[in-house]
Design a protein around this motif. Structure first.
Motif, PDB file in Angstrom:
ATOM      1  N   ARG A 131       0.863  -1.237  -0.053  1.00 31.96           N
ATOM      2  CA  ARG A 131      -0.048   0.047  -0.003  1.00 31.96           C
ATOM      3  C   ARG A 131       1.029   1.221  -0.009  1.00 31.96           C
ATOM      4  O   ARG A 131       0.633   2.097  -0.889  1.00 31.96           O
ATOM      5  CB  ARG A 131      -0.977  -0.018   1.109  1.00 31.96           C
ATOM      6  N   GLU A 132       2.046   1.326   0.677  1.00 32.31           N
ATOM      7  CA  GLU A 132       2.696   2.242   0.890  1.00 32.31           C
ATOM      8  C   GLU A 132       3.369   2.623  -0.507  1.00 32.31           C
ATOM      9  O   GLU A 132       3.555   3.859  -1.118  1.00 32.31           O
ATOM     10  CB  GLU A 132       3.805   2.097   1.993  1.00 32.31           C
ATOM     11  N   ILE A 133       3.893   1.398  -1.346  1.00 34.94           N
ATOM     12  CA  ILE A 133       4.327   1.616  -2.593  1.00 34.94           C
ATOM     13  C   ILE A 133       3.330   2.233  -3.548  1.00 34.94           C
ATOM     14  O   ILE A 133       3.774   3.002  -4.271  1.00 34.94           O
ATOM     15  CB  ILE A 133       4.960   0.292  -3.216  1.00 34.94           C
ATOM     16  N   VAL A 134       2.079   1.932  -3.569  1.00 32.69           N
ATOM     17  CA  VAL A 134       1.085   2.332  -4.354  1.00 32.69           C
ATOM     18  C   VAL A 134       0.935   3.896  -4.172  1.00 32.69           C
ATOM     19  O   VAL A 134       0.969   4.862  -4.981  1.00 32.69           O
ATOM     20  CB  VAL A 134      -0.263   1.793  -4.299  1.00 32.69           C
ATOM     21  N   LYS A 136       3.217   5.775  -2.679  1.00 36.94           N
ATOM     22  CA  LYS A 136       4.220   6.587  -3.225  1.00 36.94           C
ATOM     23  C   LYS A 136       4.534   7.051  -4.774  1.00 36.94           C
ATOM     24  O   LYS A 136       4.765   8.158  -5.227  1.00 36.94           O
ATOM     25  CB  LYS A 136       5.771   6.064  -2.798  1.00 36.94           C
ATOM     26  N   LEU A 137       3.830   5.931  -5.616  1.00 34.75           N
ATOM     27  CA  LEU A 137       3.732   6.069  -6.910  1.00 34.75           C
ATOM     28  C   LEU A 137       2.496   7.055  -7.296  1.00 34.75           C
ATOM     29  O   LEU A 137       2.988   7.944  -8.159  1.00 34.75           O
ATOM     30  CB  LEU A 137       3.415   4.745  -7.605  1.00 34.75           C
ATOM     31  N   VAL A 138       1.672   7.424  -6.681  1.00 30.82           N
ATOM     32  CA  VAL A 138       0.599   8.253  -6.780  1.00 30.82           C
ATOM     33  C   VAL A 138       1.425   9.865  -6.592  1.00 30.82           C
ATOM     34  O   VAL A 138       1.233  10.593  -7.502  1.00 30.82           O
ATOM     35  CB  VAL A 138      -0.644   8.327  -5.720  1.00 30.82           C
ATOM     36  N   TYR A 139       2.048   9.969  -5.224  1.00 36.08           N
ATOM     37  CA  TYR A 139       2.709  10.957  -5.160  1.00 36.08           C
ATOM     38  C   TYR A 139       3.664  11.484  -6.108  1.00 36.08           C
ATOM     39  O   TYR A 139       3.929  12.572  -6.378  1.00 36.08           O
ATOM     40  CB  TYR A 139       3.561  10.980  -3.754  1.00 36.08           C
ATOM     41  N   TYR A 140       4.483  10.372  -6.558  1.00 34.04           N
ATOM     42  CA  TYR A 140       5.579  10.650  -7.477  1.00 34.04           C
ATOM     43  C   TYR A 140       4.886  11.175  -8.698  1.00 34.04           C
ATOM     44  O   TYR A 140       5.543  12.127  -9.492  1.00 34.04           O
ATOM     45  CB  TYR A 140       6.013   9.181  -8.085  1.00 34.04           C
ATOM     46  N   ILE A 141       3.979  10.775  -9.320  1.00 24.93           N
ATOM     47  CA  ILE A 141       3.328  11.332 -10.812  1.00 24.93           C
ATOM     48  C   ILE A 141       2.849  12.695 -10.372  1.00 24.93           C
ATOM     49  O   ILE A 141       2.808  13.340 -11.228  1.00 24.93           O
ATOM     50  CB  ILE A 141       2.661  10.349 -11.542  1.00 24.93           C
ATOM     51  N   CYS A 142       2.208  12.855  -9.099  1.00 18.52           N
ATOM     52  CA  CYS A 142       1.919  14.330  -9.007  1.00 18.52           C
ATOM     53  C   CYS A 142       2.855  15.109  -8.701  1.00 18.52           C
ATOM     54  O   CYS A 142       2.770  16.277  -9.075  1.00 18.52           O
ATOM     55  CB  CYS A 142       0.699  14.082  -7.698  1.00 18.52           C
ATOM     56  N   ASP A 177      -8.235   5.254  -6.021  1.00 22.16           N
ATOM     57  CA  ASP A 177      -8.528   6.173  -5.199  1.00 22.16           C
ATOM     58  C   ASP A 177      -9.063   5.720  -3.945  1.00 22.16           C
ATOM     59  O   ASP A 177      -9.380   6.320  -3.020  1.00 22.16           O
ATOM     60  CB  ASP A 177      -9.493   7.209  -5.704  1.00 22.16           C
ATOM     61  N   ARG A 178      -9.831   4.388  -3.970  1.00 16.36           N
ATOM     62  CA  ARG A 178     -10.242   3.683  -2.780  1.00 16.36           C
ATOM     63  C   ARG A 178      -9.022   2.968  -2.228  1.00 16.36           C
ATOM     64  O   ARG A 178      -9.357   2.398  -0.814  1.00 16.36           O
ATOM     65  CB  ARG A 178     -11.433   2.844  -3.348  1.00 16.36           C
ATOM     66  N   MET A 179      -8.051   2.762  -2.633  1.00 17.50           N
ATOM     67  CA  MET A 179      -6.716   2.167  -2.042  1.00 17.50           C
ATOM     68  C   MET A 179      -5.885   3.126  -1.174  1.00 17.50           C
ATOM     69  O   MET A 179      -5.441   2.499  -0.018  1.00 17.50           O
ATOM     70  CB  MET A 179      -6.071   1.472  -3.209  1.00 17.50           C
ATOM     71  N   VAL A 180      -5.873   4.081  -1.912  1.00 17.46           N
ATOM     72  CA  VAL A 180      -4.801   5.235  -1.096  1.00 17.46           C
ATOM     73  C   VAL A 180      -5.208   6.767  -1.305  1.00 17.46           C
ATOM     74  O   VAL A 180      -6.280   6.713  -2.031  1.00 17.46           O
ATOM     75  CB  VAL A 180      -3.176   5.264  -1.919  1.00 17.46           C
ATOM     76  N   HIS A 181      -4.660   7.667  -0.615  1.00 17.11           N
ATOM     77  CA  HIS A 181      -5.128   9.024  -1.054  1.00 17.11           C
ATOM     78  C   HIS A 181      -4.663   9.492  -2.441  1.00 17.11           C
ATOM     79  O   HIS A 181      -3.437   9.437  -2.836  1.00 17.11           O
ATOM     80  CB  HIS A 181      -4.466   9.832   0.118  1.00 17.11           C
ATOM     81  N   VAL A 182      -5.777   9.934  -3.230  1.00 22.14           N
ATOM     82  CA  VAL A 182      -5.278  10.434  -4.306  1.00 22.14           C
ATOM     83  C   VAL A 182      -5.826  11.900  -4.423  1.00 22.14           C
ATOM     84  O   VAL A 182      -6.883  12.339  -4.165  1.00 22.14           O
ATOM     85  CB  VAL A 182      -6.030   9.850  -5.564  1.00 22.14           C
ATOM     86  N   PRO A 183      -5.031  12.921  -4.617  1.00 21.91           N
ATOM     87  CA  PRO A 183      -5.425  14.403  -4.673  1.00 21.91           C
ATOM     88  C   PRO A 183      -6.305  14.731  -5.748  1.00 21.91           C
ATOM     89  O   PRO A 183      -5.810  14.137  -6.921  1.00 21.91           O
ATOM     90  CB  PRO A 183      -3.973  15.182  -4.832  1.00 21.91           C
ATOM     91  N   ASP A 184      -7.592  15.174  -5.655  1.00 21.18           N
ATOM     92  CA  ASP A 184      -8.406  15.399  -6.465  1.00 21.18           C
ATOM     93  C   ASP A 184      -8.014  16.365  -7.696  1.00 21.18           C
ATOM     94  O   ASP A 184      -8.318  16.263  -8.861  1.00 21.18           O
ATOM     95  CB  ASP A 184      -9.941  15.622  -5.983  1.00 21.18           C
ATOM     96  N   GLU A 185      -7.454  17.401  -7.131  1.00 20.79           N
ATOM     97  CA  GLU A 185      -6.847  18.433  -8.040  1.00 20.79           C
ATOM     98  C   GLU A 185      -5.779  17.806  -9.352  1.00 20.79           C
ATOM     99  O   GLU A 185      -5.720  18.300 -10.070  1.00 20.79           O
ATOM    100  CB  GLU A 185      -5.994  19.541  -7.201  1.00 20.79           C
ATOM    101  N   ALA A 186      -5.176  16.865  -8.772  1.00 13.43           N
ATOM    102  CA  ALA A 186      -4.156  16.178  -9.986  1.00 13.43           C
ATOM    103  C   ALA A 186      -5.063  15.548 -10.814  1.00 13.43           C
ATOM    104  O   ALA A 186      -4.604  15.480 -11.877  1.00 13.43           O
ATOM    105  CB  ALA A 186      -3.407  15.089  -8.871  1.00 13.43           C
TER     106      ALA A 186
END
Length: 354
Positions: A131-134, A136-142, A177-186
């Protein structure tokens, strides 16, 4: 043809769960994107091939978590700083040579595949670290601001903002977006870029084979918008034995050997290689749009260009029946399987309504 296509995928699947792109010397590598597409035929199967592919990709990201941690905090300056797109097939390690590694769509594709598996009840996360890896991948592309960070795109070429890359990230972010936090603005920033580019792939390309991903599998564009993308690709890029990637593409063009000899020739339209997976990809897009006769026709056209049952080359040289050495290409076989099975499912559904 369907069973033989599955046999090709099974032969290309490595013991660790990832796929070599093709048995050819040039393609005996592991690409993240190819693995995502080659795993798709197993998404709705009760077997474990789909999860095993993603577990090994998660392990890959774990091995390079130190790099991911840096990328989540600061923007990369050089291509090698980005997460790599291609790895050695034996031990799945970075290959230290210049390559177009800035490919945001591969991260979007991975996230999309994770979300699709979870949606179907598959155990995509083994533990807290996954879950942490997923996340971080979200934060990476953002953090790299994928919506305007020019990348090398699906074809690993010059850097531009590609609609296909932006769309993959939008779809990937929505999928997890149900797995991890995803910024809506991204997500909103990506959608705004897509509408600014529409119907183009990029500043340089009015149409590109990669845009079909926006209709299938990502379903970013549906209805009239999806129809516009598909018709534009057909009008400009469809050929007898496949779909060219874009107008003026020099990769395996009929002029390529002249370039190799050092002849100062310009790129000419009509010399571009014809990629076989474009045909089943169009079939899948037409099925998404409800155009079943056209979808069926593209499946028949795919079967007509097989070298033997289940064996599709990467491409044919322009206007010829001569394939290139990357045969069979696993990605092509996977797209045929998906299109063939999708049509069979649709036919069963129609019989059930009758």
């Amino acid at each position: 043809m369907l069973s033989e296509s599955y046999r090709v995928l099974e032969q290309l699947r490595l013991p660790h769960g990832l796929y070599v792109a093709s048995p050819s010397n040039d393609y005996k590598y592991v690409w993240i994107r190819d693995c995502v597409y080659m795993a798709l035929p197993y998404l709705d199967k009760p077997t474990k091939e789909y999860e095993h592919t993603y577990y090994r990709l998660l392990d890959l990201f774990r091995e390079y978590e130190w790099k991911l941690d840096i990328l989540c905090k600061q923007k990369p300056q050089w291509e090698w700083e980005y997460l790599h797109a291609r790895y050695s097939y034996e031990d799945v390690r970075e290959i230290h040579e210049e390559w177009g590694h800035i490919q945001h769509d591969m991260i979007g594709a991975f996230l999309f595949g994770m979300g699709q598996g979870a949606e179907r009840g598959k155990k995509m996360l083994r533990d807290k670290k996954d879950r942490e890896i997923v996340q971080k991948l979200v934060y990476y592309i953002c953090n790299v601001e994928y919506w305007h960070d020019a990348d090398n795109g699906m074809w690993e070429e010059w850097r531009e903002v590609h609609a296909s890359s932006v769309g993959a990230c939008v779809a990937g972010l929505k999928a997890v977006d149900r797995m991890v936090h995803v910024p809506d603005e991204a997500i909103q920033a990506g959608l705004q870029t897509l509408m600014r580019l529409f119907p183009r792939e990029s500043h340089d390309k009015p149409a590109d084979l990669a845009q079909l991903s926006l209709v299938y599998p990502y379903r970013v564009f549906t209805g009239v918008l999806g129809e516009t993308i598909v018709r534009n690709v057909e009008k400009r890029l469809l050929r007898e034995r496949g779909v060219i990637r874009y107008e003026g593409d020099s990769y395996y063009s009929t002029l390529e050997q002249e370039y190799g000899r050092g002849n100062p020739l310009s790129f000419y339209y009509g010399t571009e290689a014809e990629w076989t997976f474009g045909l089943p990809w169009l079939a899948l897009c037409h099925r998404e749009l409800g155009n079943m006769p056209e979808a069926a026709d593209y499946v028949r056209r795919t079967e007509a260009v097989m070298l033997e049952p289940g064996k599709l080359p990467e491409l044919y040289y322009s206007g010829t029946a001569e394939p290139n050495p990357n045969t069979p290409l696993g990605w092509s076989c996977a797209m045929y399987i998906l299109a063939k099975e999708a049509l069979k499912d649709s036919a069963r559904a129609l019989r059930g309504l009758a």
